[in-house]
Write a protein that holds these residues in place. Sequence first.
Motif, PDB file in Angstrom:
ATOM      1  N   ASP A 104       7.904 -10.810  12.105  1.00  0.00           N
ATOM      2  CA  ASP A 104       8.601  -9.698  11.453  1.00  0.00           C
ATOM      3  C   ASP A 104       8.364  -9.717   9.945  1.00  0.00           C
ATOM      4  OD1 ASP A 104       9.589  -8.789  13.851  1.00  0.00           O
ATOM      5  OD2 ASP A 104      11.548  -9.748  13.619  1.00  0.00           O
ATOM      6  N   LYS A 105       8.336 -10.900   9.362  1.00  0.00           N
ATOM      7  CA  LYS A 105       8.093 -11.035   7.915  1.00  0.00           C
ATOM      8  C   LYS A 105       6.673 -10.601   7.566  1.00  0.00           C
ATOM      9  CE  LYS A 105       9.218 -12.395   3.775  1.00  0.00           C
ATOM     10  NZ  LYS A 105      10.115 -11.607   2.961  1.00  0.00           N
ATOM     11  N   VAL A 106       5.699 -10.923   8.419  1.00  0.00           N
ATOM     12  CA  VAL A 106       4.319 -10.497   8.193  1.00  0.00           C
ATOM     13  C   VAL A 106       4.258  -8.970   8.181  1.00  0.00           C
ATOM     14  CG1 VAL A 106       1.969 -10.466   9.142  1.00  0.00           C
ATOM     15  CG2 VAL A 106       3.288 -12.575   9.190  1.00  0.00           C
ATOM     16  N   LEU A 107       4.887  -8.352   9.168  1.00  0.00           N
ATOM     17  CA  LEU A 107       4.883  -6.881   9.237  1.00  0.00           C
ATOM     18  C   LEU A 107       5.586  -6.258   8.034  1.00  0.00           C
ATOM     19  CD1 LEU A 107       5.577  -6.251  13.035  1.00  0.00           C
ATOM     20  CD2 LEU A 107       3.400  -6.108  11.805  1.00  0.00           C
ATOM     21  N   ALA A 108       6.719  -6.828   7.631  1.00  0.00           N
ATOM     22  CA  ALA A 108       7.460  -6.294   6.479  1.00  0.00           C
ATOM     23  C   ALA A 108       6.638  -6.428   5.199  1.00  0.00           C
ATOM     24  CB  ALA A 108       8.794  -7.008   6.334  1.00  0.00           C
ATOM     25  N   THR A 109       5.950  -7.550   5.048  1.00  0.00           N
ATOM     26  CA  THR A 109       5.121  -7.769   3.860  1.00  0.00           C
ATOM     27  C   THR A 109       3.962  -6.768   3.834  1.00  0.00           C
ATOM     28  OG1 THR A 109       5.697 -10.104   3.917  1.00  0.00           O
ATOM     29  CG2 THR A 109       3.827  -9.508   2.564  1.00  0.00           C
ATOM     30  N   TYR A 110       3.408  -6.492   4.996  1.00  0.00           N
ATOM     31  CA  TYR A 110       2.325  -5.509   5.093  1.00  0.00           C
ATOM     32  C   TYR A 110       2.835  -4.105   4.753  1.00  0.00           C
ATOM     33  CZ  TYR A 110      -1.277  -2.548   7.105  1.00  0.00           C
ATOM     34  OH  TYR A 110      -2.232  -1.587   7.288  1.00  0.00           O
ATOM     35  N   ARG A 111       3.960  -3.714   5.369  1.00  0.00           N
ATOM     36  CA  ARG A 111       4.521  -2.376   5.143  1.00  0.00           C
ATOM     37  C   ARG A 111       4.956  -2.169   3.691  1.00  0.00           C
ATOM     38  NH1 ARG A 111       7.117  -3.109  10.291  1.00  0.00           N
ATOM     39  NH2 ARG A 111       8.859  -3.984   9.142  1.00  0.00           N
ATOM     40  N   ASP A 112       5.525  -3.227   3.079  1.00  0.00           N
ATOM     41  CA  ASP A 112       6.019  -3.113   1.704  1.00  0.00           C
ATOM     42  C   ASP A 112       4.918  -3.246   0.657  1.00  0.00           C
ATOM     43  OD1 ASP A 112       8.493  -2.801   2.829  1.00  0.00           O
ATOM     44  OD2 ASP A 112       9.147  -4.865   2.426  1.00  0.00           O
ATOM     45  N   ASN A 113       3.709  -3.579   1.107  1.00  0.00           N
ATOM     46  CA  ASN A 113       2.546  -3.700   0.221  1.00  0.00           C
ATOM     47  C   ASN A 113       2.827  -4.644  -0.952  1.00  0.00           C
ATOM     48  OD1 ASN A 113      -0.125  -3.186  -0.465  1.00  0.00           O
ATOM     49  ND2 ASN A 113       0.434  -1.525  -1.840  1.00  0.00           N
ATOM     50  N   ILE A 114       3.320  -5.830  -0.634  1.00  0.00           N
ATOM     51  CA  ILE A 114       3.609  -6.829  -1.666  1.00  0.00           C
ATOM     52  C   ILE A 114       2.287  -7.424  -2.139  1.00  0.00           C
ATOM     53  CG2 ILE A 114       4.755  -9.020  -2.133  1.00  0.00           C
ATOM     54  CD1 ILE A 114       6.865  -8.168  -0.066  1.00  0.00           C
ATOM     55  N   LEU A 115       2.110  -7.475  -3.470  1.00  0.00           N
ATOM     56  CA  LEU A 115       0.849  -7.902  -4.067  1.00  0.00           C
ATOM     57  C   LEU A 115       1.066  -9.107  -4.973  1.00  0.00           C
ATOM     58  CD1 LEU A 115      -0.343  -4.337  -5.150  1.00  0.00           C
ATOM     59  CD2 LEU A 115      -0.928  -5.542  -3.037  1.00  0.00           C
ATOM     60  N   THR A 116      -0.025  -9.836  -5.242  1.00  0.00           N
ATOM     61  CA  THR A 116       0.044 -10.926  -6.207  1.00  0.00           C
ATOM     62  C   THR A 116       0.174 -10.329  -7.612  1.00  0.00           C
ATOM     63  OG1 THR A 116      -2.361 -11.047  -6.427  1.00  0.00           O
ATOM     64  CG2 THR A 116      -1.339 -12.475  -4.771  1.00  0.00           C
ATOM     65  N   TYR A 117       0.581 -11.160  -8.553  1.00  0.00           N
ATOM     66  CA  TYR A 117       0.910 -10.660  -9.894  1.00  0.00           C
ATOM     67  C   TYR A 117      -0.327 -10.246 -10.693  1.00  0.00           C
ATOM     68  CZ  TYR A 117       3.097 -10.369 -14.450  1.00  0.00           C
ATOM     69  OH  TYR A 117       3.532  -9.929 -15.657  1.00  0.00           O
ATOM     70  N   ASP A 118      -1.322 -11.099 -10.786  1.00  0.00           N
ATOM     71  CA  ASP A 118      -2.470 -10.830 -11.662  1.00  0.00           C
ATOM     72  C   ASP A 118      -3.544  -9.970 -11.004  1.00  0.00           C
ATOM     73  OD1 ASP A 118      -1.404 -12.365 -13.747  1.00  0.00           O
ATOM     74  OD2 ASP A 118      -2.270 -14.208 -12.927  1.00  0.00           O
ATOM     75  N   LEU A 119      -4.026 -10.401  -9.872  1.00  0.00           N
ATOM     76  CA  LEU A 119      -5.157  -9.730  -9.235  1.00  0.00           C
ATOM     77  C   LEU A 119      -4.749  -8.591  -8.302  1.00  0.00           C
ATOM     78  CD1 LEU A 119      -7.318 -12.882  -8.413  1.00  0.00           C
ATOM     79  CD2 LEU A 119      -7.548 -11.303 -10.330  1.00  0.00           C
ATOM     80  N   ARG A 120      -3.458  -8.453  -8.072  1.00  0.00           N
ATOM     81  CA  ARG A 120      -2.931  -7.391  -7.216  1.00  0.00           C
ATOM     82  C   ARG A 120      -3.509  -7.450  -5.799  1.00  0.00           C
ATOM     83  NH1 ARG A 120       1.389  -6.379  -9.239  1.00  0.00           N
ATOM     84  NH2 ARG A 120       1.545  -4.344  -8.296  1.00  0.00           N
TER      85      ARG A 120
END
Length: 164
Positions: A104-120
């Motif tokens: 569920d966390k993998v899917l939520a992270t994908y849907r929310d489009n969470i990115l790294t700080y520098d390289l996005r």
Amino acid sequence: MDRLIDLIEMIAAAFVGIVALNTFAAIVMRKFFAVTIPDYYDFGRLLLGILIFWGIAATSYRGSHITVDLVWASAPPRYQRWIDVFATSVLLFVVTVQTATLFDKVLATYRDNILTYDLRLPNWPFFAIAWVGDAAAVFLIAIRTYRLIFHPEEIHDAKIKTTE
């Protein structure tokens, strides 16, 4: 089957090396060249998460994780085996639930489009690799439980006794 188990353990060991290399490279670059690797911190924490879940897979099958063997050590071999079966069954249940929640966390992270700080870069592939490690843990714990019940001589633990 043992080759697959060894492969999963090698993947876990490779992630130990990757985490160590990431940390070493970042320290050397910062100390000697005054350069910071972009997203070093994000990569470090994401890789550490992957390492933890693949480590669960590697240690759970071999039974090499931290245990409290006070009752087990004083029990006769027959009861030791049943204590191991019970403990491994509980571990199988807990890690299975954990794997479902992590998906569920993998899917939520994908849907929310969470990115790294520098390289996005997207975080979800790291979460997905960690989930695969957790799924591998479920697989290995299931094999361990089966072998404890039906073929205890095939368990790689030094502490498992096959006499009753």
